[in-house]
Scaffold this motif. Sequence first.
Motif, PDB file in Angstrom:
ATOM      1  N   LEU A   3      -0.787  -1.970   5.991  1.00 44.03           N
ATOM      2  CA  LEU A   3      -1.155  -1.888   7.402  1.00 44.03           C
ATOM      3  C   LEU A   3       0.103  -1.774   8.247  1.00 44.03           C
ATOM      4  O   LEU A   3       1.137  -2.388   7.949  1.00 44.03           O
ATOM      5  CB  LEU A   3      -1.941  -3.132   7.826  1.00 44.03           C
ATOM      6  CG  LEU A   3      -3.260  -3.424   7.110  1.00 44.03           C
ATOM      7  CD1 LEU A   3      -3.857  -4.702   7.640  1.00 44.03           C
ATOM      8  CD2 LEU A   3      -4.234  -2.278   7.277  1.00 44.03           C
ATOM      9  N   GLU A   7      -1.922  -2.380  13.468  1.00 39.89           N
ATOM     10  CA  GLU A   7      -3.176  -2.593  12.733  1.00 39.89           C
ATOM     11  C   GLU A   7      -3.330  -4.064  12.344  1.00 39.89           C
ATOM     12  O   GLU A   7      -4.428  -4.631  12.436  1.00 39.89           O
ATOM     13  CB  GLU A   7      -3.192  -1.702  11.483  1.00 39.89           C
ATOM     14  CG  GLU A   7      -3.347  -0.218  11.800  1.00 39.89           C
ATOM     15  CD  GLU A   7      -3.168   0.655  10.570  1.00 39.89           C
ATOM     16  OE1 GLU A   7      -3.459   1.860  10.656  1.00 39.89           O
ATOM     17  OE2 GLU A   7      -2.730   0.132   9.511  1.00 39.89           O
ATOM     18  N   ARG A 320      -9.008   0.817   7.984  1.00 38.20           N
ATOM     19  CA  ARG A 320      -8.166  -0.246   7.421  1.00 38.20           C
ATOM     20  C   ARG A 320      -8.295  -1.547   8.214  1.00 38.20           C
ATOM     21  O   ARG A 320      -8.300  -2.636   7.637  1.00 38.20           O
ATOM     22  CB  ARG A 320      -6.709   0.216   7.391  1.00 38.20           C
ATOM     23  CG  ARG A 320      -6.427   1.262   6.336  1.00 38.20           C
ATOM     24  CD  ARG A 320      -4.928   1.471   6.154  1.00 38.20           C
ATOM     25  NE  ARG A 320      -4.323   2.090   7.347  1.00 38.20           N
ATOM     26  CZ  ARG A 320      -4.216   3.384   7.528  1.00 38.20           C
ATOM     27  NH1 ARG A 320      -4.703   4.227   6.630  1.00 38.20           N
ATOM     28  NH2 ARG A 320      -3.644   3.870   8.625  1.00 38.20           N
TER      29      ARG A 320
END
Length: 417
Positions: A3, A7, A320
């Motif tokens: 990530l 994120e 994600r």
Amino acid sequence: MLLSRYERMIAGRYLLPGKGERFIAVVAAFSLGAVMLGVWALVIVMSVMNGFRAELFDKIVGLNGHAMVQGYNGQLRDWRNIAAQAKATPGVTSAIPLIDQPLMSTVNGRVEFILLRGMQVDDLRKNKAIADNVIVGNLASITPGSNRVAIGSRLAESLGVQVGDQITIWNPAGQSTPFGTMPRMVAYTVGAIFEVGVYDYDKSYVLMPMEDAQTLLLLPSDTVMMIEVKTDNPDKVGDILRPLAAKVQGRAVINDWRQMNSELFEALAVEKVVMFVIGCIIILVAAFNIASSLIMLVRAKTRDIAILRTMGATRGSLVRIFMTVGTTIGVLGTAVGTLLGFATLAVRQQVLNVVGRITGQNLWDPSIRFLTELPSKPNPIEIAAIVVVALLLTFVATLYPAFKAAGTDPVQVLRYE
């Protein structure tokens, strides 16, 4: 799944929804708790089932070996030759002659059915299942002609005897007289009391020297009833003893531990599979809870998602982010459940005793459970399988909400903003 910094930041904020989204947080907490309980239950159940099987196997094999060579009509006359052939068989570690006979014992009007076992004195003292579990008395006092025996602890309680007291053993196949067959009654002194840990054995077994058993049962001095055989691999006992079975054909029959206890071990295997499936269903329900909480989170964050898309966030980033949120719940629940399972196993007997005192019920009756205490034997492979199953189910549960979030059309959401 790597990530980026933003994120991770957004996923962290979504794990703790704001004031207007407390309901989502509650659902997510229930999801974490459900995963934790499912993993906790599976770790305990699988470890206890493994321990039950291992403990029961060790104690049964400790007294009965991996196989029994039994003579026809209950007598094995050429036992020395058969024992020598058994010891010469590759994979066989020992061959011990035995006399086993169900009889009856009395003490002051109390009557109990017993299983008399006659053994050579050296074999009796070398048997770890007996020698390591003598609680009162001494096996050294049990010698041929001494009229001393070793009895199980439960049998001693039932008859109300201690070391030094006498018990009378009845052999119904006594001597014939003009008035019929008279039972043979012989008094023996209790020289030792043992507790193997298997209720049926502790409740019935009476051990004495081979010579005394032959005298009581009126057997010739060169006759036994069976030979206990142990091998270096219990799981391959059939293959190991196949050559011996051919040699003793017509004189004796060989039964291994699987045949003698087939129903018990098959029932344990079936119960283990059923409990694993039930535990997986609990985790599956938790996975559905994770999916539902993520769906609600996506609905609540639709405007935020649209803004992120207009700022350059890709579909992959949104996938994600939401997969991370759901997977984190699953990982935390799995980790806490596993640790809680091991902690519970460490104090399992105390927990059982406390629950029993609170409910007033005997939750572990040895007469039903065979063993006197709740066993446990965690299997690292099975624990790893439980963790993998939990993580896999929670991961799959995140896919639909994550792709649903990634499919949000910012134009449609922000058209009237």
